[in-house]
Design a protein around this motif. Sequence first.
Motif, short mmCIF file in Angstrom:
data_model
loop_
_atom_site.label_atom_id
_atom_site.label_comp_id
_atom_site.label_asym_id
_atom_site.label_seq_id
_atom_site.Cartn_x
_atom_site.Cartn_y
_atom_site.Cartn_z
N PHE A 161 -7.74 6.20 6.77
CA PHE A 161 -8.14 6.75 5.47
C PHE A 161 -7.42 8.08 5.21
O PHE A 161 -6.90 8.72 6.13
N GLU A 162 -7.42 8.45 3.95
CA GLU A 162 -6.82 9.72 3.51
C GLU A 162 -7.71 10.35 2.46
O GLU A 162 -8.13 9.66 1.51
N THR A 171 -8.53 7.16 -0.11
CA THR A 171 -7.80 5.91 0.11
C THR A 171 -8.18 5.37 1.49
O THR A 171 -8.07 6.09 2.48
N SER A 216 -8.19 1.93 4.33
CA SER A 216 -7.69 0.62 4.76
C SER A 216 -8.49 0.17 5.97
O SER A 216 -8.61 0.90 6.96
N MET A 263 -9.94 2.36 -2.97
CA MET A 263 -9.82 3.74 -3.43
C MET A 263 -11.08 4.16 -4.18
O MET A 263 -11.78 3.33 -4.78
N SER A 310 -5.64 -0.80 -8.15
CA SER A 310 -4.94 -0.73 -6.88
C SER A 310 -5.46 -1.79 -5.91
O SER A 310 -6.67 -2.01 -5.79
N ARG A 365 0.82 -1.21 0.00
CA ARG A 365 0.00 0.00 0.00
C ARG A 365 0.86 1.26 0.00
O ARG A 365 0.61 2.21 -0.77
N VAL A 371 -6.12 3.65 -10.12
CA VAL A 371 -7.06 3.57 -9.01
C VAL A 371 -7.81 2.25 -9.05
O VAL A 371 -7.95 1.55 -8.05
N GLN A 419 2.45 1.73 -3.36
CA GLN A 419 1.45 2.13 -4.35
C GLN A 419 1.08 3.59 -4.17
O GLN A 419 0.98 4.34 -5.14
N GLN A 420 0.85 4.01 -2.91
CA GLN A 420 0.49 5.41 -2.66
C GLN A 420 1.62 6.35 -3.05
O GLN A 420 1.40 7.40 -3.65
N ILE A 433 -5.43 -1.40 -2.85
CA ILE A 433 -5.93 -0.61 -1.74
C ILE A 433 -7.31 -0.08 -2.12
O ILE A 433 -7.56 0.26 -3.27
#
Length: 1006
Positions: free
Chosen positions: A588-589, A606, A608, A506, A502, A161, A499, A164-165, A504
């Motif tokens: 999260f973001e 994003t 998790s 998203m 991914s 993750r 996206v 990837q981010q 993750i």
Amino acid sequence: MNIEDRTLPVFLSGGGEVGKLIRSYDWSATPLGPPEQWPQSLKTAVSIVLRSSYPMFIWWGPELITIYNDAYVPLMGYKHPAFLGKPANELWSEIWETSLLPMKNRVFEQQESIYGQDLMLLLERKEFPEEAYFNFSYSPIIDESGQVGGLFCACHEETDRVLQQRRLQTLHELNRRLLLEKTVQTAGQVAVETLGTNVRDIPFAAFYLLDSTGEKARLVNQSGIVPGDHPFRETVSLTDDAPDDFWKLPTVAKTRQPLIVEVVSKKRSGLTQSLTNQRPNCAYILPVQKTGPENPVGILIVGLSPYRDFDANYRNFLELTSTQMATALGAIEAYESELKRAKEVAEIDQKAQIQVIQSRQQAEEHIRSIIEQAPVGIAVLQGDRFVFEAANAAYLMLIDKSHHDVVGRTIQEVLPELQNQGIFELLDQVIQTGESFVGNELPVILNRFGKDENVYFNFVYQPLREANQSVSGIIVVAHEVTSLVKSRLDIERQFRDLVIKSPIAMSIFRGPEYIIEIANETLLKTLWKRELSDVQGKKLLDIFPELNDQHYPQLLARVLQTGVPHIEKEAFAYINSKEGLNKYYLDFEYSPLFETDGSVSGIMVTVSDVSEKVSARIQINEAEQRSRLAIEAAEMGTYDWDMVTHTFIHNDRLSTIFGLEPGQRHLQSAFRDVIHPDDKPIRAQAHQDMLTTGRLMYEVRLVWPDKSVHWVRVVGKIILDAHQNPARLLGTALDISQQVEARKNLEETAEELEKRVTERTLELQNTNRELIRTNHELEQFAYIASHDLQEPLRKIQTFTELLQDSLTDEQKTKILLQKVNSSAQRMSTLIRDVLNYSRLSRTDEQFVETDLSQILENVKTDFELLIEQKGALIIHPKLPVISAIPLQLSQLFSNLIGNSLKFSERAPIIQISSEILTPEVAKKHLNLSVAKAFIMLTFKDNGIGFEQQYAEQIFTIFHRLNGQKSYSGTGIGLALCKKIVENHKGFIVAQSAPGQGTSFTIYLPV
């Protein structure tokens, strides 16, 4: 579970591969000792770890012995299973001093819990130090003494993750900055600067631009280079006869394929170091290639991290970087070309204005000539019907029309496909308002080159004014930007692909209503539990109205307004789905998405799901609380004795147990002095043995100040220092006065029972001798038993003949009729039992789920009167439910219990038990050829019993060990029992001894 596992502690069950390793590990050779002696706090923690699907481990004791679960194995790499049961500082020696030791000290010394987010560690689990990222929590495990006995860690590797981010952020920033540049030169410089901010993926970078001939490459910018050093030449010849360059630029330019250059650190100095003193040893050389057969725009050189595998994700990231640069540089080249043309038009227009001043007529002619030659499309529409007065060659080329097709005709006639596309309405607006209209990247469908095409234009509708300022027409200036728009859309599509693919969760929200533009499969499946078609293009709060009562809409609004990202860890959220309203803990973001003008148009989300990790931590905290409650509930005293400084720490319960004043601190000697003088040698010997075994255990008497005597059990364990010398003694004390008194009473009771048993045995022996004599007398009537079926008929016949001769004697006739009736009843009983026995040969009865407890209750009801008359006691647990024929099992239970009630000379005690035999145990116990599970039922009584030599004969039909005068019966009951068991594919055996009761054991398959 195999038979060996049955002897292991329950808390070690389960756990997959690691669970098996832990159960087979020789823990007695470690400081922890055998698992049976582990403290309850450690047992509880290990049980939680083994049963969790989340990566977890425990460090226990001063030695920090490591125990982990199956989910943690991938994080261990090649260190599994060698480091199971080993100290933590040996397991992670490469990061111990710098990273783990300080955190471990906080947990053990300050009893603090630590939570780490995206902690970067260089792990020696591959052939190179691997850059890895973890979310984790370190929590203290409080032992029975109230001190920190160990450390519990729930962790999760977040490397994929984070990478990837990080890479996605680099691509996003690269795309954003390139869109702001106007020249190829500055775009190349900005690209390298942007890549240089991600030194962990790209330790160094350089970019070469190719000239128009494709024969020379010129260095534009470089990053990750020691100042003053020059690992890259300023210009490189790319011709076939030029000597090859170390960086293989001619090869890449010719083949247009990327390649890897190795031994970089040995061949080129001046490359900066990144995480450690290790310099990158490999570089990836990529052509920056536009779509088409043209030469590459440039060549990109990027260093490869020495701390990561160059896998498919790494390669795709670098190649996507090259593609983004190529797309942006191509668009900028097109922009530069159009800008150059626009400047040329501006220069021509300026000259035309000067000439207008000199001569209007000459100017008008010249203007027409300029318009005709202009590189952008220009047309003049007259009147409110928009009749073409003029159109230059560029405009005619844009619409694929000739001069003859256009001039003198209305725009509706020339371009009918513009109907319902809003163009005619814009022209009306300019005529009516007299205000110009500027359009950017307007999509239009044009019929040209024999087909309908989707094209994009930048254009101006300028009102054409007469001398009196009235609007008589419109000047149209149009420039096609289709290639530029499609390039930008392609970049956006690539970003969307990142996206979607991914791993993750998203999503992208657009606008103030948070329209769901895209959501990847990870988010849809794990959290939203919906299909993409259910959410795409819809408002977030319409799909998830439950969010209105939570703080997330306010956070989204703040990010959209300020452009400042928002990051939150372990946030609590309720999300509704087809499964109902579910509770989650989320990392999260919210990242703002910027347009070229700097405005925020959307938000990239994003997420998790860390619910399992948080739940595991909560479970550990609850386990700690339960451990403390267990100590308090057990009323145990605890102490901690520093054997170096002789500091003695204890709780109030210890003072109470030893008869000392609670609420005060007492010296260790005060507790020692309370021990009974006669028992002090026991304590001394236990402490002496403790120095060898490491463990303390003894039971002694205490003499309280009020002279009352009490018993105490003391248990402890030595903690060694770094030099393996005794440093501390941790222990507990429990008042066992009541247990000792109960044990004393039990011993006295046992002596009394033994005396009674001896007396009773003598009585039974006498009775047994009497039974042997009686059975000897009955043997002479054995032949009668073999003819039981004929005997009642013979008697009836005899009594009938006598009855005929004595019809005149009323008294004698009455007696003979009673005898005939008795013989008939015996014949009826024999016939019924024989019929029951014969019915057992039927095979059409169905097996159904049969509750043995219910069967037993029904049989007890049938014998209720006899049980009461004999004062019988039937002892049994709850019996299982099996597949069987209920009626036959009822007959089986009835015959066995009936025999126990019948063949007894004292109050019958019937004990019934059951046990499930595993296939392995049953195969060995019953000598089976195929392993199969069985239930073992045991009917044990205290009846008269029989000689074991008759254990097989008793199951023979009509075979009786006792005569009719002693015990009534037909000799069919046990034969019927055997037949029932055989009908169920089972076995029945008997064990007995005269006067000691009989035990029937039945084995039925399950």
